[in-house]
Design a protein around this motif. Sequence first.
Motif, PDB file in Angstrom:
ATOM      1  N   UNK A   1      45.765  62.441  35.717  1.00 58.61           N
ATOM      2  CA  UNK A   1      46.238  62.840  34.292  1.00 58.61           C
ATOM      3  C   UNK A   1      46.027  61.946  33.477  1.00 58.61           C
TER       4      UNK A   1
ATOM      5  N   UNK B   1      46.364  60.334  29.020  1.00 60.55           N
ATOM      6  CA  UNK B   1      46.926  60.323  28.068  1.00 60.55           C
ATOM      7  C   UNK B   1      46.568  59.218  26.820  1.00 60.55           C
TER       8      UNK B   1
ATOM      9  N   UNK C   1      49.196  60.201  21.904  1.00 59.78           N
ATOM     10  CA  UNK C   1      49.084  61.882  22.149  1.00 59.78           C
ATOM     11  C   UNK C   1      49.643  62.230  23.510  1.00 59.78           C
ATOM     12  N   UNK C   2      49.477  63.520  23.807  1.00 63.18           N
ATOM     13  CA  UNK C   2      49.972  64.279  24.771  1.00 63.18           C
ATOM     14  C   UNK C   2      49.353  63.947  26.163  1.00 63.18           C
ATOM     15  N   UNK C   3      49.717  64.643  27.118  1.00 62.93           N
ATOM     16  CA  UNK C   3      49.256  64.443  28.646  1.00 62.93           C
ATOM     17  C   UNK C   3      48.144  65.391  28.775  1.00 62.93           C
TER      18      UNK C   3
ATOM     19  N   UNK D   1      45.509  66.940  31.947  1.00 62.70           N
ATOM     20  CA  UNK D   1      45.409  66.972  33.297  1.00 62.70           C
ATOM     21  C   UNK D   1      43.926  66.746  33.378  1.00 62.70           C
TER      22      UNK D   1
ATOM     23  N   UNK E   1      42.545  67.705  40.533  1.00 64.48           N
ATOM     24  CA  UNK E   1      43.452  67.398  41.615  1.00 64.48           C
ATOM     25  C   UNK E   1      42.597  67.402  42.949  1.00 64.48           C
TER      26      UNK E   1
ATOM     27  N   UNK F   1      46.733  58.191  34.658  1.00 64.80           N
ATOM     28  CA  UNK F   1      47.871  57.974  35.484  1.00 64.80           C
ATOM     29  C   UNK F   1      47.235  58.924  37.027  1.00 64.80           C
TER      30      UNK F   1
ATOM     31  N   UNK G   1      55.598  70.571  40.806  1.00 64.18           N
ATOM     32  CA  UNK G   1      55.250  69.852  39.478  1.00 64.18           C
ATOM     33  C   UNK G   1      54.678  68.608  40.056  1.00 64.18           C
ATOM     34  N   UNK G   2      54.752  67.311  38.976  1.00 64.10           N
ATOM     35  CA  UNK G   2      54.155  66.252  39.326  1.00 64.10           C
ATOM     36  C   UNK G   2      55.593  65.319  39.724  1.00 64.10           C
TER      37      UNK G   2
ATOM     38  N   UNK H   1      54.481  59.467  40.048  1.00 64.38           N
ATOM     39  CA  UNK H   1      53.593  58.971  39.131  1.00 64.38           C
ATOM     40  C   UNK H   1      53.074  57.470  39.286  1.00 64.38           C
ATOM     41  N   UNK H   2      52.051  57.022  39.287  1.00 68.79           N
ATOM     42  CA  UNK H   2      51.612  55.573  39.262  1.00 68.79           C
ATOM     43  C   UNK H   2      52.175  55.018  37.864  1.00 68.79           C
ATOM     44  N   UNK H   3      51.870  53.778  37.619  1.00 66.24           N
ATOM     45  CA  UNK H   3      52.476  53.102  36.325  1.00 66.24           C
ATOM     46  C   UNK H   3      51.423  53.382  34.970  1.00 66.24           C
ATOM     47  N   UNK H   4      50.245  53.847  35.625  1.00 66.32           N
ATOM     48  CA  UNK H   4      49.405  54.039  34.565  1.00 66.32           C
ATOM     49  C   UNK H   4      48.257  52.804  34.229  1.00 66.32           C
TER      50      UNK H   4
END
Lengths: 111, 117
Positions: B39, B41, B45-47, B49, B52, B96, B103-104, B107-110
């Motif tokens: 994912x 970002x 702004x927004x997320x 996808x 996968x 990420x 759902x998710x 998550x990693x830290x990004x």
Amino acid sequence: NFMLTQPHSVSESPGKTVTISCTRSSGSIASNYVQWYQQRPGSSPTTVIYEDNQRPSGVPDRFSGSIDSSSNSASLTISGLKTEDEADYYCQSYDSSNYVVFGGGTKLTVL
Amino acid sequence: QVQLQESGPGLVKPSQTLSLTCTVSGGSISSGSYYWSWIRQPAGKGLEWIGRIYTSESTNYNPSLKSRVTISVDTSKNQFSLKLSSVTAADTAVYYCATEGSGFDYWGQGTLVTVSS
């Protein structure tokens, strides 16, 4: 495909209740589960609601989720607002191919 | 508890290929318990996808990125990877990796990837 539309921002006072909506543009909101994520500044998102109305362990029961077929929308309700709830909130669902769709996000201000 | 850590270059030149790896700990990537997703970002702004992988043969990609994305898995290293080709400034974002169950879940830290010459 469809879109999930959220209000850009909402604000409310500590101790009050706020509801954030997530409206599906086409197809039934009930067709696929809706999840809600909280993202504080500088942090990764975390799940506050999954499968429409389920809370992960550790998420306070002040957070609740629901869906409304009449408005084709999902809602996240946070009661007893705390300053720590100030964050961005994203809804997320799936399309018919199981591809992921995110809402645009809502900035919650607790003032 | 599953933990995820993204790694890779923070700066990529336009037209080149962005490559990131997600290292999984606390669980086996071959367990079949999750999908393994990417994912992104953009700042402010927004997320979005990206896609996968479930098994080494089963992948799904965001149709808007499908022509440029490859996600693969290395079970021997408990890692999965993202390649995004022909990048432009519009691909600048925090990337990420995440597990996908209901759902998710994790998550990693990004990691911030900037596309610039």
